[in-house]
Design an enzyme around this catalytic site. Structure first.
Site, PDB file in Angstrom:
ATOM      1  N   CYS A 148       0.781  -0.866  -0.258  1.00  0.00           N
ATOM      2  CA  CYS A 148       0.219   0.045  -0.489  1.00  0.00           C
ATOM      3  C   CYS A 148       0.600   1.143  -0.095  1.00  0.00           C
ATOM      4  O   CYS A 148       1.560   0.843   0.456  1.00  0.00           O
ATOM      5  CB  CYS A 148      -1.100  -0.162   1.253  1.00  0.00           C
ATOM      6  SG  CYS A 148      -2.264  -1.361   0.984  1.00  0.00           S
ATOM      7  N   GLU A 199      18.372 -17.675  -8.517  1.00  0.00           N
ATOM      8  CA  GLU A 199      17.627 -16.089  -8.433  1.00  0.00           C
ATOM      9  C   GLU A 199      17.368 -15.979 -10.305  1.00  0.00           C
ATOM     10  O   GLU A 199      16.250 -15.566 -10.389  1.00  0.00           O
ATOM     11  CB  GLU A 199      19.135 -15.399  -8.691  1.00  0.00           C
ATOM     12  CG  GLU A 199      18.432 -13.465  -8.806  1.00  0.00           C
ATOM     13  CD  GLU A 199      17.845 -13.043  -8.312  1.00  0.00           C
ATOM     14  OE1 GLU A 199      17.065 -13.561  -7.596  1.00  0.00           O
ATOM     15  OE2 GLU A 199      17.137 -11.968  -8.595  1.00  0.00           O
ATOM     16  N   LYS A 257      13.059 -15.239 -11.360  1.00  0.00           N
ATOM     17  CA  LYS A 257      12.892 -14.075 -12.114  1.00  0.00           C
ATOM     18  C   LYS A 257      11.861 -13.701 -12.750  1.00  0.00           C
ATOM     19  O   LYS A 257      11.113 -13.337 -13.169  1.00  0.00           O
ATOM     20  CB  LYS A 257      14.132 -13.386 -12.399  1.00  0.00           C
ATOM     21  CG  LYS A 257      14.611 -12.040 -13.325  1.00  0.00           C
ATOM     22  CD  LYS A 257      15.078 -10.937 -11.290  1.00  0.00           C
ATOM     23  CE  LYS A 257      14.327 -11.430 -10.510  1.00  0.00           C
ATOM     24  NZ  LYS A 257      14.936 -10.623  -8.912  1.00  0.00           N
ATOM     25  N   HIS A 270      18.542 -37.206  -8.954  1.00  0.00           N
ATOM     26  CA  HIS A 270      17.867 -37.436  -7.762  1.00  0.00           C
ATOM     27  C   HIS A 270      15.919 -37.351  -7.213  1.00  0.00           C
ATOM     28  O   HIS A 270      16.061 -37.441  -6.560  1.00  0.00           O
ATOM     29  CB  HIS A 270      18.473 -37.366  -6.823  1.00  0.00           C
ATOM     30  CG  HIS A 270      20.076 -37.417  -6.614  1.00  0.00           C
ATOM     31  ND1 HIS A 270      20.884 -38.796  -6.213  1.00  0.00           N
ATOM     32  CD2 HIS A 270      21.439 -36.722  -6.689  1.00  0.00           C
ATOM     33  CE1 HIS A 270      21.439 -38.973  -6.046  1.00  0.00           C
ATOM     34  NE2 HIS A 270      21.954 -37.731  -5.926  1.00  0.00           N
ATOM     35  N   LYS A 290       5.953  -4.276  -4.493  1.00  0.00           N
ATOM     36  CA  LYS A 290       7.312  -4.623  -4.464  1.00  0.00           C
ATOM     37  C   LYS A 290       7.997  -4.734  -2.971  1.00  0.00           C
ATOM     38  O   LYS A 290       9.048  -5.039  -2.990  1.00  0.00           O
ATOM     39  CB  LYS A 290       7.633  -3.064  -5.273  1.00  0.00           C
ATOM     40  CG  LYS A 290       9.406  -1.979  -4.712  1.00  0.00           C
ATOM     41  CD  LYS A 290      10.420  -2.963  -5.669  1.00  0.00           C
ATOM     42  CE  LYS A 290      11.673  -2.631  -6.028  1.00  0.00           C
ATOM     43  NZ  LYS A 290      12.210  -4.233  -6.293  1.00  0.00           N
TER      44      LYS A 290
HETATM   45  O1  M6R Z   1      13.089  -5.308  -0.247  1.00  0.00           O
HETATM   46  P1  M6R Z   1      13.889  -6.703  -0.081  1.00  0.00           P
HETATM   47  O2  M6R Z   1      14.753  -6.915  -0.998  1.00  0.00           O
HETATM   48  O3  M6R Z   1      13.486  -7.115   1.591  1.00  0.00           O
HETATM   49  O4  M6R Z   1      12.269  -7.609  -1.460  1.00  0.00           O
HETATM   50  C1  M6R Z   1      12.266  -9.113  -0.508  1.00  0.00           C
HETATM   51  C2  M6R Z   1      12.197  -9.768  -1.853  1.00  0.00           C
HETATM   52  O5  M6R Z   1      10.646  -9.809  -1.231  1.00  0.00           O
HETATM   53  C3  M6R Z   1      12.455  -9.818  -2.886  1.00  0.00           C
HETATM   54  O6  M6R Z   1      13.454  -9.808  -3.098  1.00  0.00           O
HETATM   55  C4  M6R Z   1      11.666 -10.168  -4.403  1.00  0.00           C
HETATM   56  O7  M6R Z   1      11.452 -11.654  -4.082  1.00  0.00           O
HETATM   57  C5  M6R Z   1      11.730  -9.317  -5.567  1.00  0.00           C
HETATM   58  N1  M6R Z   1      10.200  -9.666  -6.054  1.00  0.00           N
HETATM   59  C6  M6R Z   1      12.717  -9.945  -6.577  1.00  0.00           C
HETATM   60  O8  M6R Z   1      12.535  -9.770  -7.680  1.00  0.00           O
END
Ligand code: M6R
Length: 597
Positions: free
Chosen positions: A2, A474, A478, A497, A592
C-alpha cells in the site's frame, strides 16, 4: 504494497495526490482512492478498483475534485477483497483516513468499543476511523484520540487522517510502517515513500515509530505517543525526479538492468576513501571478526544474494556463514552459535519478514547490520549498523540492480573481514562493471534466445553448481515472477535424484557454468538432460566456453562471476515476459515492498 500520499497547501490537491500515487504504483496495488476537502467544507471521497487509470478517469484527472487538502492511497488487499468498499480512504463518523499496515487486534477493538457500529468494509482500517470518532465523541480532542488509538492498536500503521471539522490540518501517525513528511514552502506533504513527493520537495522529516504529526500548510509538529513535542530538522533526499522516471526505456526493469555497470562503479566510489583504498566501518569489521558465525537473513532475491554472500565470507574471510529465509528463520530459529553476528539484506529495508527476525535477535541482545538501498528505512534504523547499496531507486518489482549491488557490497565487506585474502577488489569490481556493460550490448541476442527457448514453453529449468546454482535460483525467480512460466533453479548434480523425471522433449534447460572446478560436472549433467530431449542453452565464461554455448561472458574474478552471469538471465526473464505480453514492471499479485508477514 500500500502507498500513502497527502497534501495540504494552496494548489489543487487531487492532481498532486494522483501524481503522487502514480509514483507509488511500483509498490503493487489493486485499488486506489483519494479524499479531498471541498471548498464547501465537505470531504469528497473517490475510489476505484484496478489500475490507477480508473481513478484518474473517475476524477477527470483530478479536476472533478476540488480543494487544497487531501489524502490518497493505493491498496494491496490484506483484509478483504480488492473492492471499492474495501479501498481507502475509509470514513468513520467524523474522520476519513488512509492506512498502511495491519491492526492485529482489530477483532478485540471491534468488540470492546465498536459493537454498535455498522461497518461498510471488511478492513481493519475502518476500525481505526471509528475508534477516533468514538474517542472524540466521548470528549477527547483529535490529538488525544490519536494518542488513545496509538495506545490501543497492536500492529503496524502509517496513517494520514482528515478531521471533518478542521480542513486546515492532516494528522499522521506511524508505527512499524514507513512514513515521511515532505516539507514545502506554503505546503506540506505526507508520503509512505519519498518518491510520492519528490516532484514537489526533496526535504523530508523522518518520523519514528510511536510518533504522530500535525501537518498544516505552514507547519509540521511532531509528537511522541505520550504528547511530548519533538524538535527535528528535515533532511535533504539524495533523489531527484529523473531517478523515478523511465526516460527512453519501455520498462523500468530494462532501465535498471542496464544501470548495473554504473551502480557497481558508484559503489566502488562510495566505499573508497581519500587514499584510494576500499573501506568499511572498522566497528563492523571488528564485530564480525569477534563473532563465531555470520547469519544472513533475507527474502527473495535478497536471500539469493545472501547465498552468494555466504561464499564470499567463507572463501575470503574464512568465516562460517549461512543464509536463511527470514520467514522460516523467525519461526524455526536454528540453534545459534555462541557469538552470532546478523546481517540483514533488504533492497527496500521494509520487508516485514526480515524485520520480525530483526526484532527477535535484537531482543536477544545481538548486533545487527543491514545492507539496504533505502537510507532511513526501518531495517536500517533498527540495526546497529547500515551499509547502503547506492543503487538508486529500484522501481520494477523484479529486483535486478539491487541484487548486483548487494553482491558488490557483500564482496567489499567480506574482503575487509578477510584481510589475508589476496584480491584487488576495486580492480576486480571495475572489471565486472565493464563486463556487464559488454553483456548489455548484446541484448538482441538474449531477446532472440528468450523467444526461441521460452516463448511457448510452460516450464523451464536453470541448472548449475556452487555459485552458479545460487545464480540459477535467482534466475528462476526472475523468470517466474514476471513471465509466469513455471521455472525452477536446481543444483545440477541433484537432477538425477528426482527432477530429471520432469525433462521431456523440448523442455528448456538453461545451464550456468562459471566455475572451473565444476565445469565438467555440469557439462555431464547437460548431456543427461540433452539425452532426454531437453533444449539446452548454456551460459558460460569465455575461458570455459565450448562452441555450442549460446551466451559467453568475458572472464571476471572467479568469486565475482555471479555479478555478471546473472545479467543475461535478467534479460532472458525480461524478454520472455515481453514476448508473452506481461505487465513487466508490475507483475500480478506482487508488491515491491512486502510490508506484511
Ligand atoms: O526489499 P527486499 O529486498 O527485502 O525484498 C525481498 C523480496 O521481496 C524481493 O527480493 C522479491 O523477491 C523481488 N520481487 C524479487 O525480484
Amino acid at each position: 504494497m500500500c502507498g500513502i500520499v497527502g497534501y495540504i497547501g494552496k494548489e489543487e490537491a487531487a492532481p498532486i495526490l494522483l501524481e503522487g500515487l502514480s509514483k507509488l504504483e511500483y509498490r503493487g496495488y489493486d485499488s486506489a482512492g483519494l479524499a479531498v476537502f471541498a471548498p464547501s467544507g465537505d470531504i469528497v471521497i473517490k475510489k476505484a478498483v484496478g489500475k490507477l487509470e480508473n481513478l484518474y478517469q473517475k476524477t477527470e484527472n483530478g479536476s472533478a475534485v476540488q480543494g487544497v487538502c487531501g489524502i490518497g492511497h493505493t491498496r494491496w488487499a490484506t483484509h478483504g477483497k480488492p473492492t471499492e468498499d474495501n479501498a481507502h480512504p475509509h470514513e468513520g463518523g467524523r474522520f476519513v483516513l488512509v492506512h498502511n499496515g495491519i491492526v492485529e487486534n482489530e477483532e478485540f477493538l471491534r468488540n470492546k468499543y465498536l459493537s454498535d457500529v455498522e461497518f461498510k468494509s471488511e478492513t481493519d482500517t475502518e476500525v481505526i476511523a471509528w475508534l477516533l470518532d468514538k474517542f472524540t465523541s466521548s470528549g477527547e480532542d483529535p490529538e488525544m484520540a490519536i494518542r488513545h488509538i496509538m495506545a490501543e492498536i497492536q500492529g503496524s500503521y502509517a496513517l494520514a487522517i482528515l478531521d471533518k471539522t478542521n480542513p486546515d490540518v492532516i494528522y499522521a501517525a506511524k508505527n512499524k510502517s514507513p512514513m515521511l513528511i515532505g516539507k514545502g514552502e506554503g505546503f506540506n506533504m505526507i508520503g509512505s515513500d519519498s518518491m510520492a513527493m519528490i516532484a514537489h520537495t526533496n526535504m523530508f522529516y523522518e518520523i519514528n515509530d510511536g510518533e504522530y504529526v500535525v501537518v498544516t500548510k505552514d507547519g509540521v509538529e511532531i509528537y511522541t505517543e505520550y504528547g511530548k513535542k519533538m524538535e527535528r530538522e528535515p533532511f535533504k533526499a539524495e533523489l531527484d525526479l529523473s531517478d523515478t522516471e523511465k526516460g527512453t526505456y519501455p520498462h523500468f526493469m530494462l532501465k535498471e538492468i542496464e544501470e548495473q555497470p554504473s551502480v557497481i562503479r558508484r559503489i566502488i566510489q562510495q566505499y573508497t576513501d581519500d587514499d584510494g583504498e576500499m573501506f568499511i566501518d572498522e566497528n563492523i569489521i571488528n564485530d564480525i571478526n569477534e563473532s563465531d558465525k555470520v547469519y544472513i537473513i533475507a527474502c527473495g532475491t535478497s536471500y539469493h544474494a545472501g547465498l552468494v554472500g555466504k561464499q564470499f565470507f567463507e572463501k575470503m574471510a574464512k568465516k562460517p556463514t549461512d543464509a536463511y529465509i527470514a520467514s522460516e528463520f523467525v519461526h524455526n530459529m536454528p540453534l545459534l552459535t555462541e557469538k552470532p553476528f546478523f546481517i540483514f539484506i533488504s533492497q527496500s529495508g521494509e520487508t516485514a519478514d526480515s524485520r520480525s527476525v530483526m526484532v527477535k535477535v535484537k531482543e536477544m541482545g545481538y548486533k545487527t547490520l543491514t545492507l539496504t538501498n533505502v537510507k532511513g528505512s526501518t531495517l536500517s534504523r533498527e540495526a546497529t549498523y547500515t551499509l547502503l547499496l547506492y543503487a538508486g531507486p529500484e522501481i520494477a518489482v523484479a529486483s535486478t540492480k539491487a541484487y548486483t549491488a548487494q553482491l558488490a557490497v557483500l564482496a567489499i565487506l567480506a574482503s575487509k573481514v578477510g584481510k589475508e585474502y589476496d584480491i584487488n577488489l576495486k580492480y576486480e569490481l571495475s572489471v565486472a562493471a565493464n563486463v556487464i556493460e559488454t553483456i548489455c550490448g548484446e541484448r538482441e541476442n538474449y531477446k532472440y534466445l528468450a523467444e526461441k527457448y521460452l516463448k511457448d514453453s510452460r516450464n523451464a529449468f536453470y541448472i548449475g553448481r556452487g555459485a552458479d546454482y545460487y545464480v540459477c535460483l535467482e534466475a528462476a525467480l526472475k523468470l517466474k515472477e514476471i513471465s509466469y512460466i513455471q521455472a525452477e533453479g536446481f543444483a545440477a548434480g541433484e537432477l538425477k535424484h528426482g527432477t530429471i523425471a520432469l525433462i521431456e522433449k523440448d523442455t528448456p534447460v538453461i545451464a550456468v557454468i562459471t566455475q572451473e572446478n565444476i565445469n565438467l560436472n555440469t557439462r555431464s549433467n547437460i548431456k543427461e538432460v540433452r539425452a532426454r530431449g531437453a533444449k539446452v542453452l548454456v551460459i558460460s565464461m569465455r575461458s570455459l566456453s565450448l562452441h555450442r554455448d549460446k551466451i559467453v561472458i568475458n572472464d571476471v574474478h572467479e568469486l565475482l562471476t555471479p555479478l555478471v552471469s546473472v545479467v543475461p538471465t535478467q534479460y532472458i526473464a525480461y524478454y520472455a515476459a515481453l514476448s508473452r505480453g506481461r505487465d513487466i514492471d508490475k507483475p500480478r499479485n506482487l508488491a515491491k515492498s512486502v510490508t506484511v508477514e
